[in-house]
Design a protein around this motif. Structure first.
Motif, PDB file in Angstrom:
ATOM      1  N   LEU A 115       0.841  -1.192   0.000  1.00 35.38           N
ATOM      2  CA  LEU A 115       0.000   0.000   0.000  1.00 35.38           C
ATOM      3  C   LEU A 115       0.876   1.242   0.000  1.00 35.38           C
ATOM      4  O   LEU A 115       1.833   1.324   0.758  1.00 35.38           O
ATOM      5  CB  LEU A 115      -0.890   0.043   1.248  1.00 35.38           C
ATOM      6  N   GLU A 116       0.532   2.200  -0.848  1.00 37.36           N
ATOM      7  CA  GLU A 116       1.157   3.518  -0.792  1.00 37.36           C
ATOM      8  C   GLU A 116       0.154   4.449  -0.125  1.00 37.36           C
ATOM      9  O   GLU A 116      -0.975   4.590  -0.591  1.00 37.36           O
ATOM     10  CB  GLU A 116       1.470   4.044  -2.185  1.00 37.36           C
ATOM     11  N   LEU A 117       0.559   5.077   0.965  1.00 37.11           N
ATOM     12  CA  LEU A 117      -0.275   6.041   1.676  1.00 37.11           C
ATOM     13  C   LEU A 117       0.330   7.404   1.389  1.00 37.11           C
ATOM     14  O   LEU A 117       1.513   7.629   1.680  1.00 37.11           O
ATOM     15  CB  LEU A 117      -0.262   5.736   3.168  1.00 37.11           C
ATOM     16  N   PHE A 118      -0.446   8.296   0.791  1.00 40.24           N
ATOM     17  CA  PHE A 118       0.146   9.571   0.431  1.00 40.24           C
ATOM     18  C   PHE A 118      -0.804  10.722   0.720  1.00 40.24           C
ATOM     19  O   PHE A 118      -2.014  10.562   0.757  1.00 40.24           O
ATOM     20  CB  PHE A 118       0.585   9.578  -1.034  1.00 40.24           C
ATOM     21  N   GLU A 119      -0.188  11.880   0.953  1.00 37.51           N
ATOM     22  CA  GLU A 119      -0.957  13.112   1.100  1.00 37.51           C
ATOM     23  C   GLU A 119      -0.377  14.134   0.142  1.00 37.51           C
ATOM     24  O   GLU A 119       0.809  14.085  -0.207  1.00 37.51           O
ATOM     25  CB  GLU A 119      -0.960  13.618   2.541  1.00 37.51           C
ATOM     26  N   VAL A 120      -1.236  15.020  -0.325  1.00 33.69           N
ATOM     27  CA  VAL A 120      -0.869  16.019  -1.317  1.00 33.69           C
ATOM     28  C   VAL A 120      -1.014  17.393  -0.691  1.00 33.69           C
ATOM     29  O   VAL A 120      -2.020  17.687  -0.053  1.00 33.69           O
ATOM     30  CB  VAL A 120      -1.770  15.890  -2.571  1.00 33.69           C
ATOM     31  N   GLU A 121       0.012  18.228  -0.883  1.00 36.20           N
ATOM     32  CA  GLU A 121      -0.030  19.594  -0.371  1.00 36.20           C
ATOM     33  C   GLU A 121      -0.981  20.450  -1.203  1.00 36.20           C
ATOM     34  O   GLU A 121      -1.296  20.117  -2.346  1.00 36.20           O
ATOM     35  CB  GLU A 121       1.373  20.214  -0.449  1.00 36.20           C
ATOM     36  N   GLU A 122      -1.413  21.540  -0.629  1.00 40.38           N
ATOM     37  CA  GLU A 122      -2.191  22.504  -1.389  1.00 40.38           C
ATOM     38  C   GLU A 122      -1.283  23.105  -2.460  1.00 40.38           C
ATOM     39  O   GLU A 122      -0.092  23.243  -2.264  1.00 40.38           O
ATOM     40  CB  GLU A 122      -2.722  23.617  -0.474  1.00 40.38           C
ATOM     41  N   GLY A 123      -1.845  23.455  -3.593  1.00 39.21           N
ATOM     42  CA  GLY A 123      -1.050  24.062  -4.653  1.00 39.21           C
ATOM     43  C   GLY A 123      -1.358  23.469  -6.000  1.00 39.21           C
ATOM     44  O   GLY A 123      -2.278  22.653  -6.163  1.00 39.21           O
ATOM     45  N   GLU A 124      -0.553  23.846  -6.980  1.00 37.91           N
ATOM     46  CA  GLU A 124      -0.776  23.477  -8.376  1.00 37.91           C
ATOM     47  C   GLU A 124      -0.807  21.967  -8.589  1.00 37.91           C
ATOM     48  O   GLU A 124      -1.662  21.451  -9.288  1.00 37.91           O
ATOM     49  CB  GLU A 124       0.304  24.098  -9.254  1.00 37.91           C
ATOM     50  N   SER A 125       0.122  21.232  -7.962  1.00 38.08           N
ATOM     51  CA  SER A 125       0.194  19.789  -8.221  1.00 38.08           C
ATOM     52  C   SER A 125      -1.009  19.042  -7.649  1.00 38.08           C
ATOM     53  O   SER A 125      -1.299  17.929  -8.069  1.00 38.08           O
ATOM     54  CB  SER A 125       1.485  19.202  -7.656  1.00 38.08           C
ATOM     55  N   ARG A 126      -1.728  19.651  -6.714  1.00 42.18           N
ATOM     56  CA  ARG A 126      -2.857  18.969  -6.089  1.00 42.18           C
ATOM     57  C   ARG A 126      -3.933  18.592  -7.115  1.00 42.18           C
ATOM     58  O   ARG A 126      -4.587  17.554  -6.990  1.00 42.18           O
ATOM     59  CB  ARG A 126      -3.460  19.847  -4.989  1.00 42.18           C
ATOM     60  N   ARG A 127      -4.082  19.391  -8.157  1.00 44.19           N
ATOM     61  CA  ARG A 127      -5.137  19.110  -9.150  1.00 44.19           C
ATOM     62  C   ARG A 127      -4.902  17.799  -9.902  1.00 44.19           C
ATOM     63  O   ARG A 127      -5.827  17.195 -10.417  1.00 44.19           O
ATOM     64  CB  ARG A 127      -5.292  20.267 -10.121  1.00 44.19           C
ATOM     65  N   TYR A 128      -3.658  17.320  -9.947  1.00 42.57           N
ATOM     66  CA  TYR A 128      -3.382  16.043 -10.598  1.00 42.57           C
ATOM     67  C   TYR A 128      -3.882  14.863  -9.782  1.00 42.57           C
ATOM     68  O   TYR A 128      -4.197  13.815 -10.303  1.00 42.57           O
ATOM     69  CB  TYR A 128      -1.879  15.857 -10.818  1.00 42.57           C
ATOM     70  N   PHE A 129      -3.927  15.049  -8.472  1.00 44.75           N
ATOM     71  CA  PHE A 129      -4.203  13.940  -7.580  1.00 44.75           C
ATOM     72  C   PHE A 129      -5.578  13.990  -6.929  1.00 44.75           C
ATOM     73  O   PHE A 129      -6.082  12.979  -6.490  1.00 44.75           O
ATOM     74  CB  PHE A 129      -3.134  13.884  -6.484  1.00 44.75           C
ATOM     75  N   VAL A 130      -6.155  15.149  -6.839  1.00 45.88           N
ATOM     76  CA  VAL A 130      -7.440  15.319  -6.159  1.00 45.88           C
ATOM     77  C   VAL A 130      -8.417  15.948  -7.143  1.00 45.88           C
ATOM     78  O   VAL A 130      -8.122  16.938  -7.773  1.00 45.88           O
ATOM     79  CB  VAL A 130      -7.293  16.226  -4.908  1.00 45.88           C
TER      80      VAL A 130
END
Length: 131
Positions: A115-130
């Motif tokens: 399992l990969e457990l990951f969190e994404v920071e606020e910002g431009e890259s977040r739109r790729y993941f959320v």
């Protein structure tokens, strides 16, 4: 029950990422939403409807007698809290790895499922993941 966790993607390993992208694009209308280098290797995220596939291009092709499944990716709201919860339940977890736009750790599930457990920071890259 742990909240703030959602199944995000299935991670596949390939030695020909462009061929795999064409296959899912041509056959399932998948769209590439991220194509960049992570930890020195090409990584591509594709959306298929509401789901995602994460492709990792490896110089070592998966054995032909085995599929290319690598891990399940779980998006979490609080990585440290989630890892602490797992550790309290006796689950083996790795150290946290920081990457551009977020961080992740790996954990072991039954039957050798990674399992990969990951969190994404606020910002431009977040739109790729959320979203």
């Amino acid at each position: 029950m742990k909240t703030g966790v959602s199944l995000h993607h299935t991670h596949l390993v390939t030695n020909d990422i462009d061929r795999v992208c064409r296959f899912y694009g041509d056959n399932f209308d998948a769209k590439v939403v991220f194509d960049d280098t992570i930890d020195g290797d090409r990584n591509v995220f594709m959306k298929i409807g509401d789901g995602r596939i994460h492709l990792f291009e490896s110089r070592n092709a998966p054995p032909t007698d085995r599929n290319s499944f690598h891990h399940l990716g779980l998006l979490v709201e609080d990585l440290i809290d989630t890892l602490s919860h797992l550790q309290r339940n006796g689950v083996a977890v790795t150290e946290i790895t920081d990457v551009p736009g977020g961080r992740f750790a790996m954990a072991s599930a039954p039957d050798n499922v990674l399992l990969e457990l990951f969190e994404v920071e606020e910002g431009e890259s977040r739109r790729y993941f959320v979203g």
